[in-house]
Structure formats: structure tokens, C-alpha cells
Design a protein around this motif. Sequence first.
Motif, PDB file in Angstrom:
ATOM      1  N   SER A 112     -15.501   2.334   5.600  1.00  0.00           N
ATOM      2  CA  SER A 112     -16.873   2.512   5.369  1.00  0.00           C
ATOM      3  C   SER A 112     -17.391   1.413   4.311  1.00  0.00           C
ATOM      4  N   LEU A 113     -18.102   0.680   4.341  1.00  0.00           N
ATOM      5  CA  LEU A 113     -18.737  -0.277   3.605  1.00  0.00           C
ATOM      6  C   LEU A 113     -19.625   0.575   2.623  1.00  0.00           C
ATOM      7  N   ILE A 114     -20.288   1.719   3.180  1.00  0.00           N
ATOM      8  CA  ILE A 114     -21.430   2.203   2.428  1.00  0.00           C
ATOM      9  C   ILE A 114     -21.170   2.788   1.074  1.00  0.00           C
ATOM     10  N   PRO A 115     -19.857   3.578   0.653  1.00  0.00           N
ATOM     11  CA  PRO A 115     -19.750   3.837  -0.656  1.00  0.00           C
ATOM     12  C   PRO A 115     -19.621   2.586  -1.569  1.00  0.00           C
ATOM     13  N   LEU A 116     -18.843   1.505  -0.962  1.00  0.00           N
ATOM     14  CA  LEU A 116     -18.822   0.292  -1.771  1.00  0.00           C
ATOM     15  C   LEU A 116     -20.105  -0.413  -1.981  1.00  0.00           C
ATOM     16  N   ILE A 117     -21.121  -0.400  -0.905  1.00  0.00           N
ATOM     17  CA  ILE A 117     -22.388  -1.142  -1.125  1.00  0.00           C
ATOM     18  C   ILE A 117     -22.984  -0.300  -2.258  1.00  0.00           C
ATOM     19  N   CYS A 118     -23.031   1.190  -2.139  1.00  0.00           N
ATOM     20  CA  CYS A 118     -23.591   2.044  -3.070  1.00  0.00           C
ATOM     21  C   CYS A 118     -23.260   1.703  -4.483  1.00  0.00           C
ATOM     22  N   GLY A 119     -21.837   1.516  -4.525  1.00  0.00           N
ATOM     23  CA  GLY A 119     -21.302   1.357  -5.906  1.00  0.00           C
ATOM     24  C   GLY A 119     -21.977   0.069  -6.421  1.00  0.00           C
ATOM     25  N   SER A 120     -21.792  -0.839  -5.568  1.00  0.00           N
ATOM     26  CA  SER A 120     -22.242  -2.415  -6.240  1.00  0.00           C
ATOM     27  C   SER A 120     -23.770  -2.244  -6.530  1.00  0.00           C
ATOM     28  N   PHE A 121     -24.627  -1.567  -5.775  1.00  0.00           N
ATOM     29  CA  PHE A 121     -26.049  -1.406  -6.394  1.00  0.00           C
ATOM     30  C   PHE A 121     -26.317  -0.678  -7.300  1.00  0.00           C
ATOM     31  N   LEU A 122     -25.589   0.402  -7.505  1.00  0.00           N
ATOM     32  CA  LEU A 122     -25.631   1.188  -8.550  1.00  0.00           C
ATOM     33  C   LEU A 122     -25.212   0.604  -9.929  1.00  0.00           C
ATOM     34  N   VAL A 123     -24.370  -0.417 -10.019  1.00  0.00           N
ATOM     35  CA  VAL A 123     -23.913  -1.148 -11.296  1.00  0.00           C
ATOM     36  C   VAL A 123     -24.884  -2.424 -11.255  1.00  0.00           C
ATOM     37  N   ALA A 124     -25.326  -3.135 -10.109  1.00  0.00           N
ATOM     38  CA  ALA A 124     -26.184  -4.452 -10.370  1.00  0.00           C
ATOM     39  C   ALA A 124     -27.451  -3.986 -10.495  1.00  0.00           C
ATOM     40  N   VAL A 125     -27.919  -3.163  -9.858  1.00  0.00           N
ATOM     41  CA  VAL A 125     -29.535  -2.728 -10.250  1.00  0.00           C
ATOM     42  C   VAL A 125     -29.874  -2.543 -11.571  1.00  0.00           C
ATOM     43  N   PRO A 126     -29.025  -1.690 -12.174  1.00  0.00           N
ATOM     44  CA  PRO A 126     -29.416  -0.861 -13.624  1.00  0.00           C
ATOM     45  C   PRO A 126     -29.373  -2.278 -14.531  1.00  0.00           C
ATOM     46  N   ALA A 127     -27.821  -3.068 -14.260  1.00  0.00           N
ATOM     47  CA  ALA A 127     -27.514  -4.027 -15.096  1.00  0.00           C
ATOM     48  C   ALA A 127     -28.840  -5.146 -14.864  1.00  0.00           C
ATOM     49  N   GLY A 196     -20.264   0.650 -16.852  1.00  0.00           N
ATOM     50  CA  GLY A 196     -20.236  -0.863 -15.974  1.00  0.00           C
ATOM     51  C   GLY A 196     -21.417  -1.637 -16.270  1.00  0.00           C
ATOM     52  N   ALA A 197     -22.662  -1.051 -15.918  1.00  0.00           N
ATOM     53  CA  ALA A 197     -23.882  -1.793 -15.813  1.00  0.00           C
ATOM     54  C   ALA A 197     -24.239  -2.263 -17.128  1.00  0.00           C
ATOM     55  N   LEU A 198     -23.968  -1.542 -18.229  1.00  0.00           N
ATOM     56  CA  LEU A 198     -24.369  -2.251 -19.275  1.00  0.00           C
ATOM     57  C   LEU A 198     -23.496  -3.363 -19.785  1.00  0.00           C
ATOM     58  N   GLY A 199     -21.904  -3.211 -19.434  1.00  0.00           N
ATOM     59  CA  GLY A 199     -21.242  -4.239 -19.636  1.00  0.00           C
ATOM     60  C   GLY A 199     -21.613  -5.556 -18.947  1.00  0.00           C
ATOM     61  N   VAL A 200     -21.962  -5.399 -17.592  1.00  0.00           N
ATOM     62  CA  VAL A 200     -22.559  -6.294 -16.971  1.00  0.00           C
ATOM     63  C   VAL A 200     -23.728  -7.108 -17.193  1.00  0.00           C
ATOM     64  N   ALA A 201     -24.653  -6.156 -17.875  1.00  0.00           N
ATOM     65  CA  ALA A 201     -25.836  -6.708 -18.264  1.00  0.00           C
ATOM     66  C   ALA A 201     -25.818  -7.446 -19.463  1.00  0.00           C
ATOM     67  N   VAL A 202     -24.936  -7.384 -20.351  1.00  0.00           N
ATOM     68  CA  VAL A 202     -24.516  -8.168 -21.671  1.00  0.00           C
ATOM     69  C   VAL A 202     -24.275  -9.573 -21.017  1.00  0.00           C
ATOM     70  N   LEU A 203     -23.318  -9.516 -20.058  1.00  0.00           N
ATOM     71  CA  LEU A 203     -23.017 -10.835 -19.266  1.00  0.00           C
ATOM     72  C   LEU A 203     -24.077 -11.528 -18.510  1.00  0.00           C
ATOM     73  N   THR A 204     -25.013 -10.591 -18.032  1.00  0.00           N
ATOM     74  CA  THR A 204     -26.302 -11.305 -17.086  1.00  0.00           C
ATOM     75  C   THR A 204     -27.239 -11.816 -18.071  1.00  0.00           C
ATOM     76  N   ILE A 205     -27.385 -11.301 -19.176  1.00  0.00           N
ATOM     77  CA  ILE A 205     -28.615 -11.724 -20.120  1.00  0.00           C
ATOM     78  C   ILE A 205     -28.672 -13.126 -20.353  1.00  0.00           C
ATOM     79  N   PRO A 206     -27.464 -13.686 -20.757  1.00  0.00           N
ATOM     80  CA  PRO A 206     -27.805 -15.117 -21.069  1.00  0.00           C
ATOM     81  C   PRO A 206     -28.056 -15.935 -19.659  1.00  0.00           C
ATOM     82  N   VAL A 207     -27.814 -15.653 -18.428  1.00  0.00           N
ATOM     83  CA  VAL A 207     -28.101 -16.192 -17.447  1.00  0.00           C
ATOM     84  C   VAL A 207     -29.471 -16.029 -17.153  1.00  0.00           C
ATOM     85  N   VAL A 208     -30.224 -14.891 -17.316  1.00  0.00           N
ATOM     86  CA  VAL A 208     -31.582 -14.726 -17.011  1.00  0.00           C
ATOM     87  C   VAL A 208     -32.460 -15.429 -17.915  1.00  0.00           C
TER      88      VAL A 208
END
Lengths: 341, 302
Positions: A112-127, A196-208
Motif C-alpha cells: 500500500s502506498l498510502i502509509p508512504l504518501i502519508c509519511g512523505s507529506f507529514l515530513v514535507a509539509v511541515p518542513a 525529520g521535518a526540521l532537518g529537511v527544513a534546514v536543507l530547504t531554507i537556502p533553496v526557498v
Amino acid sequence: MKVEGLTLKRNRSFGRARGFPKGQDSFLRSRELTKKEFHPQEWLIHQMLRVAGFSSILIIGLIFIFLFKEAVLFFTTAHPLSLIGTWDYDAWEEKNIFKVMWQAASVVPKYSLIPLICGSFLVAVPATLIAALFGIGGAVYLSEIASARTRETLKPTLELLAGIPSVVMGFFMLAVAASLIQDIFHTKFRLNAFVGALGVAVLTIPVVMTIAEDAMRAVPRELRDASYALGATRWQTILGTVIPAAVSGISAAVILGFGRALGETMVVVMATGNAALVTGNVFSSVRTMTANIAAELGAVAQGSEHYYALFLVGAFLFTVTFFLNFVAEMVLNKMRSRLRM
Amino acid sequence: MEYVKPAVLFKRSMVALGPYQEEEKPVENDMTGKSQLDLTELKKRSENFQNPFVKIKARNLSVYYGQTAALSNVSMEIRKQAVTALIGPSGCGKSTFLRTLNRMNDTIPGTRVTGKVFIDNINIYDPDINVVALRRMVGMVFQKSNPFPKSIVDNAAYGLRLHGIRDRDVLEEKVEESLRKAALWDEVKDRLHSSALELSGGQQQRLCIARALAVDPEILLMDEPASALDPISTAKIEELIHALKKDYTIVIVTHNMQQAARVSDYTAFFLLGEMVEYDHTQKIFEVPKDKRTEDYITGRFG
């Protein structure tokens, strides 16, 4: 009369013969003008540069084809519905139930892709939200408020931030930040989507920040001048003129940041707990699509159903990020044409 | 209005002023929009001479961009409800002078201004001056028409909204009034909510004028307002300047000497950061006193 006419005629022919050559001379010259020359070395350089230019399109195309070719093979053995859930006997409930989970190595494998999509969005959206907050704020500061000298020190530092290896970031989140966050928020799991989202956010800040700053600096000086001349303060100019004029660029920055956050792998492998749960809680452990591929692809038999399932996840991810980048590019183009006055 | 020759005015003011001496003090870039002092205090600090026909008075005004002087020691008086043209070759300081009148130079880092500019006898380079209020009083139109990428109404109402006017009726009324003043109302009244960028160049420039007029300025500064426009749009802008003269003090920078001759009552000729000659437009163009003015007018350089 007769003599005059004669001299005139003579003079004319004399002048033409000396000053304005007709006939063969000018004909030759015109042929020279239209003759095409061929320079082999220029042709070679031209073709090499063309190959370099088109190679990126070629590579993307090939990746696309390869990814989808492998992904489609998943459906030769599995039912498309299994991407949502699978009926399986549950020992606890003592009957068959519809299980929405990713258990690829189970007796009855579940893809099932649902838990993976859930996970991805739960990290990517807050990040993305965190990165947007800091990124846009920083971009406003860099482009509108900071002095030239501050900008010159701050911008390279930020670009350095973009260069942090994500494994280092992941290690830092795993080893240091996770415990701190657990102490602050009293979470049940030490490693969760938020860490995870915090870590990803730090890496995303320069892009934005970089893209948003470019967008704001692309706002013509004339517009700022017009606003100041009407008696606007600096804040009124930023909020009333610069940000509305750059809003497309800023949204493109956020969309691209979202794509980056969705595609980030190493930090989430290390810091999100890797439990493929269907949940909406940011403080629960999750497994993202990227982390799933990274964790399982090394241990899977080539050509098995599981192998193709992972490619399917990859293809899905690729499609989503491709679409996001495409939208961002369209939005940026729209802004550029709108600001061209 | 009684006619007084500028030269006489100038002499009168010099008599009243006496020799002018003032300490030089760089002006800080103050964009906070707060003013600590009231008008009476500011007036006390300024000269106690007031000529009723003079709106703007520059005294020993110099502007430096870094080390280079863009404007050196300019003193001139600009008459109320008249059009004053500033002419001169590129880089002569005429635009810089114009931008000192509403302190737009403050937005350029590294600019230093010395000397004084009085508007209605108040020194606008006093450290306690509220730049925001000053710019509301001194409107500006730029060389390149620069409407905001918003609707026509939003453009015209931008200044009003800045100053806290939210009442729809007031906004509508003001927008219509300013668009009428700028001779644009009839052309845009049916598409007020479409984007300002869809207008033609001349219409955009008139919209910029309307936008400046909407906040009720007393002085209108125009920095080559017609240099990017076709002859018909230019004629419309010039007509507009004529019409606005009775309500506003207009200072216009122009490269086009015919335009200066057509629209202005007074003309100042700038060269290399100095004001060479300042007189009635007719005199400047017919009997210039300075050799350099004559050379410029007759097209020997520039």
C-alpha cells in the motif's frame, strides 16, 4: 551644341569606367557576398555544445523511460488495488481484513502506498512551512533591509548551508536534536516526522531563500521609487509593492522547496523512525517514499514483485516532483513576463 | 497674481537673509515615518523671511554620491503655481536636484546632502522632518511610467491606502477626481478594474500623474515625464501640465528644449552640477546672459 553634347557623353562614360565599375567586377563582388563558408572546427564546437545542451533532456527522458518500464512490470503479478490495501487474515481479529500497510517482506506481501504518501507529506509539509517562514523572511531581509555588506556575508553563508551533506544533517538530527525535541514536546517516539521535518527544513531554507530573494530583487527599482514617492514607509513598500509584485516568484520558491523536501532522503531515513504508519500525527514515526526505497532496494531480489513495487514508488515520486517543478517554472515565467515593463 | 521678476525676488530675499552661513551636516536616512516636532518648532528653526510667491527655496545645496559631487552649491527659488523647467545635458545634476526636493535621494545608499531646501519656509533637511509626510506633499512622476502591476483603481488609490484611508466611498471619489485631473477618466472609466499594464505608454504615464495627484500634493516633480512617449501622448502630457499649473507648483526636468520652451514659465540651466542661469523661459531662450547657456540653447553641445 554638338560639341558640348559630345564632351558630356564622353565625360559620362569616362566617369563610369573609373568610378563605378559595371559588369564583371561588381558581379564577382556580389558572388563573394553570397558565398557560404564552412569552418569545420566551428561546426564541431557547435555540435559539441548542442550535445551538452540537449544531454540533460536526454538523460531525464531515459530515466523516465527506465523508471516507468520497470514500474509497469509490477502490474504483471499484482493487482492495482494492492497499491491501496490488501485483504489478509488477521490473527488478532481472527478474520480477513483490508490492510492498508506496506509489508513487502510478509507472507502475504502488502504494497500500500498510502502509509508512504502519508509519511512523505507529514515530513514535507511541515518542513516546507518552516522553510517558507524562514526562507521568505530571510529573503525580505536580504533583498530589502540588509546593507550591501551584510548581504555579502550572509548570502555565501546561506549557500554553505545548502552544501551541508544531508547525511551529516541526518546524523545531527538523530544524535542531538531528536532528544532535545523529545524533551521539549514530550513525544512518544524519539524519532518522528517532526524531527525529520526540521532537518529537511534546514536543507530547504537556502533553496526557498535564494529563489525568493531573486524574485524580490527582480522587482524594478522604479516600482519601489514610485511607492516611496507616494509617501510609503519601507514596510509599506515591502508589503504593498515588492511582495505583491514578486508573489509568483515567492510561490515558485515555496513549490520548489516542497519538491526538494519531498525528495530528501538521507535525513528522513535517519531521523523519522522508519515505521510505515497511516497517521496524521507529526510526532509519530513515519516512513517516507524516499526512505522506503533507500532502505529496501539494497536488500531486494532483482526482478521480484517487491523490486518492481519499489520502482513504482520511485516513479510516483518522480512524477510528483516533476509536476511541482513544472508548475514552479510556469509560475516564474508568468512573473517574469508580468514584470517586464 | 502680481508679477515679480525672479531676479527682483532673489535680490529681495538676499537682502532679507543677509549672508548665509550654515554648518554642514549629513542627513540620516530616516524612513521611520515618525516626527517628534510640531510645525511651529520647525518654523522657528528656519529663516524668518517668507516670500508669498516662492514655494521652494534651495540654499547652498550640494549632493554627493560617495566622493563625487553631483550638485554643487545650488541656490534657487521656485515660484508657486508655475512651471519651472530644469534643462541641461546628461549628468548635469538636474535630476539630482529634482530628487532632493522630495528627498528621494535618501533611498540611494551613499548619498550625502549638504545645504538646505525650504518648502513653505520649512527646511526639509531638518533631521526631525517626517519624510513620509514630505513626500505626500511633494508628488513625483518618473521618466519611465511605472504603474504597479495592479488594477487601475488600485494604482490610483495606492497612496490613499498608504495613508490609512479605507472608506470605499472616499476612495472611489478621490480616484475619480484624480483620474479626471489627469485627463484619463474618460478613457478608463469602463475598465477601472483591469490591469494598469494593459494601458498604453501615455495612459500609463497619466495614471502615474493621477496616482501622485490622489494624495493631494502641493508640488509636482516630473522627471522627464514624456521622454519615452510618442508625440501625441507627449502633447497630452504637456496640455495636462498647463491645466495643472493653476493648482500645483510644478518642477519638470526635460531633455527636450522645445518642451521646456512650450510648457514652462521659468527655466534653470544646469551644467556640471552647477546652476548656470535661471530666468524667465522666454529670456533664457531669447536673450541668455551666460555664454554657456547660449551655446547649449543653440545646440552647440549637449
